[in-house]
Design a protein around this motif. Structure first.
Motif, mmCIF file in Angstrom:
data_model
loop_
_atom_site.group_PDB
_atom_site.id
_atom_site.type_symbol
_atom_site.label_atom_id
_atom_site.label_comp_id
_atom_site.label_asym_id
_atom_site.label_seq_id
_atom_site.Cartn_x
_atom_site.Cartn_y
_atom_site.Cartn_z
ATOM 1 N N HIS A 122 64.222 -2.041 33.027
ATOM 2 C CA HIS A 122 63.368 -1.720 31.874
ATOM 3 C C HIS A 122 62.140 -2.624 31.882
ATOM 4 O O HIS A 122 61.016 -2.165 31.697
ATOM 5 N N GLY A 135 75.235 1.186 26.344
ATOM 6 C CA GLY A 135 73.991 0.557 26.746
ATOM 7 C C GLY A 135 73.491 -0.677 26.036
ATOM 8 O O GLY A 135 74.093 -1.745 26.087
ATOM 9 N N SER A 155 71.428 -0.186 22.821
ATOM 10 C CA SER A 155 70.993 0.033 21.445
ATOM 11 C C SER A 155 71.861 1.038 20.692
ATOM 12 O O SER A 155 72.010 0.937 19.486
ATOM 13 N N ARG A 156 72.440 1.977 21.391
ATOM 14 C CA ARG A 156 73.171 3.024 20.672
ATOM 15 C C ARG A 156 74.438 2.510 19.999
ATOM 16 O O ARG A 156 74.878 3.075 18.989
#
Ligand code: CFM
Length: 550
Positions: free
Chosen positions: A202, A361, A363-364
């Motif tokens: 990222h 992951g 953020s979810r």
């Protein structure tokens, strides 16, 4: 193991005991390390929570849920963009397995508009390139791609062998750019091993898109209240639902990084007046850099959950501060909520009190707790695959994070204000006034301060730990990905994939919330899972014999 559960009983599980049981199976050294990544939550004044160890290497031999840096760069951040030709420089498997599996969708503006997403382009590296170098083949691939597609931009994504043999994708990009003026060609040093997880990818993606794409086109979109959404990737059509809502409200969504996006939107994103951040983990770097260079403020939003969506739309309207906009947003919320509420109440009557676990992951695992809470379900345990301490504890801890060799591996860009194009969007006084209304600029509260005390937080969960969690908590639904799905379901617990959405969605916004409530209702109230009998219940050990010289 098959989990037997009585519905709606008190949880009655001591999280500390669960932690001890998990650690008991490990050799002493491994147990010491894992102990710092498994934390019983507490929330004290000032959103203080216990420290968790995160973003460190997985211990070899442990079956982690993580992916690689290439996945984070090519698959996650750039993957959803439809008109950048994306060439995987490497063996064919890397390109093939990162092709459409994430279910990010896109919708070109018209039939003539380019959409390269249905293609998997790769240099298909062979032994010959590993030995003699792959740059020649990469140049050929770029030539071919330009002849076929005439794209505005080409991204080159490095896989592990590229770094190992020393191919210089950046030199190739520069050379080919000279040969093809007008095509923006950029390379990513996102070799899979570059970091401890996809999180490194990222950061690498953010850096390159920032230096080579953002700011290339000074063309603001027409419209009022222009803003960008960072960290929304249109999985299962989420971005379509968000676009529908922001359109209705009269907002101008300039660009989304990178769900349903185009190159020109990235290139001109610096002309918008606000950045809102959905997935903090994957794109907080971009938000920070755009603020420093162009003066665009950012704050965190969440479009997962009907109440969270309403709150996020209100925050955006408050930021622009226009009375007409504020009124329209209220009207949209009223209309949409009228459709959400009856379903929510109905589903809640069957789901309230049931238990959920989320291991996804970066953020979810936080965002989806909102949806479960809306139907009365409790999240008893959660964790990220690759979140950093700030995703767990909040951005307030960023200054305390120890920078290790793995982090140092990834370039941290020094960004300064753009001489001509830096423009503060709000005066100091306006920012203060907005802060007083509860908008937290440049901040993220983190997952743990929003979770109940005594919930068990586990970073980089593995297979053994998931089994202990299932046995001890007997959750009604376990949220994770495809690698976990069938092991969990064979134990009689429904698994909801929160990466790909199990071929369903959208789950964002108001209509998405309705989809999610209904699906969770079907899963947790299905009789099916209590009838599941895993093969190992009948024959707990595998027996086999070698066919030797026969
Ligand atoms: Fe952000 Fe994402 Fe996620 Fe992520 Fe991912 Fe994803 Fe995810 Mo899979 S960008 S951190 S790297 S919200 S692909 S769309 S679902 S692990 S929780």
């Amino acid at each position: 193991m098959t989990v037997k559960r009585d519905t709606d009983r008190e949880i009655g599980v001591d999280p500390l005991e669960v932690k001890e049981e998990i650690l008991r199976r490990y050799p002493a050294k491994v147990a010491r390390r894992r102990a710092k990544q498994i934390v019983v939550n507490r929330v004290e004044a000032g959103e203080q929570v216990p420290e968790i160890h995160a973003n460190t290497r997985t211990i070899p031999g442990i079956l982690t849920m993580r992916g690689c840096a290439y996945a984070g760069c090519k698959g996650v951040v750039l993957g959803p963009t439809r008109d950048i030709v994306q060439i995987t420089h490497g063996p064919i498997g890397c390109g093939f397995y990162s092709w459409l599996t994430r279910r990010n969708q896109t919708r070109p503006r018209g039939p003539e508009q380019p959409n390269y997403m249905p293609y998997a382009l790769s240099t298909d590296m062979q032994e010959e390139e590993i030995i003699f170098g792959g740059e020649k083949k990469l140049k050929k691939a770029i030539e071919e791609a330009i002849e076929l597609f005439h794209p505005k931009a080409i991204g080159i994504f490095s896989t592990c062998p590229v770094g190992l043999i020393g191919d210089d994708v950046h030199a190739v990009a520069r050379e080919m750019e000279e040969r093809y003026p007008g095509v923006n060609i950029f390379g990513f040093s996102c070799e899979g091993y570059k970091g401890v997880s996809q999180s490194a990818g990222h950061h690498i993606a953010n850096n390159k898109v920032f230096t080579d794409v953002v700011g290339q086109l000074d063309a603001p979109k027409e419209g009022q209240f222009r803003f960008n959404i960072l960290g929304e990737y249109n999985i299962g059509g989420d971005a379509f639902e968000i676009e529908r809502l922001t359109d209705q409200c009269g907002l101008t969504l300039h660009s989304t990084f990178s769900g349903n996006s185009e190159y020109d939107e990235f290139a001109s994103a610096h002309t918008a007046d606000l950045n809102v951040v959905m997935c903090h983990r994957s794109i907080n770097y971009m938000a920070e850099m755009m603020e420093k260079r162009y003066g665009i403020p950012w704050f965190k939003v969440n479009f997962i959950g009907a109440d969270a969506t309403a709150k996020s739309l209100r925050k955006i309207a408050a930021y622009f501060g226009d009375e007409g906009l504020i009124e329209r947003v209220e009207q949209v919320i009223r209309e949409e909520m009228a459709a959400v509420e009856p379903v929510r109440e109905d589903v809640r009557s069957r789901c309230a009190g049931k238990l959920a676990m989320l291991f996804v992951g970066g953020s979810r695992a936080h965002h989806y707790q909102e949806l479960f809470a809306e139907i009365g379900m409790k999240t008893v345990s959660a964790g990220y695959e690759f979140g950093h301490r700030d995703d767990y504890e909040g951005r307030k801890v960023i200054g305390e994070i120890v920078i290790d060799a793995d982090t140092r591996n990834i370039e941290e860009l020094t960004v300064t204000a753009d001489g001509e194009r830096y423009k503060p969007r709000k005066s100091g006084g306006e920012v203060e006034r907005l802060r007083d209304t509860g908008i937290r600029f440049g901040d993220y509260v983190g997952m743990m301060p929003e979770m109940a005390a005594d919930s068990l937080i586990i970073d980089d969960l593995n297979h053994h730990e998931a089994e202990v969690l299932m046995e001890r908590y007997k959750p009604h639904v376990f949220c994770a990905g495809i690698k976990e799905k069938y092991v969990i379901q064979k134990a009689g617990i429904p698994l909801k994939q929160l990466h790909s959405y199990d071929y369903s969605g959208p789950y964002a916004g108001f209509r998405g919330a309705v989809n999610f409530y209904r699906e969770i209702d079907r899963l947790v109230n299905s009789k099916l899972f209590s009838l599941v009998k895993a093969p190992w219940q009948e024959s707990p050990e595998l027996a086999g014999s070698y066919a030797w010289n026969t």
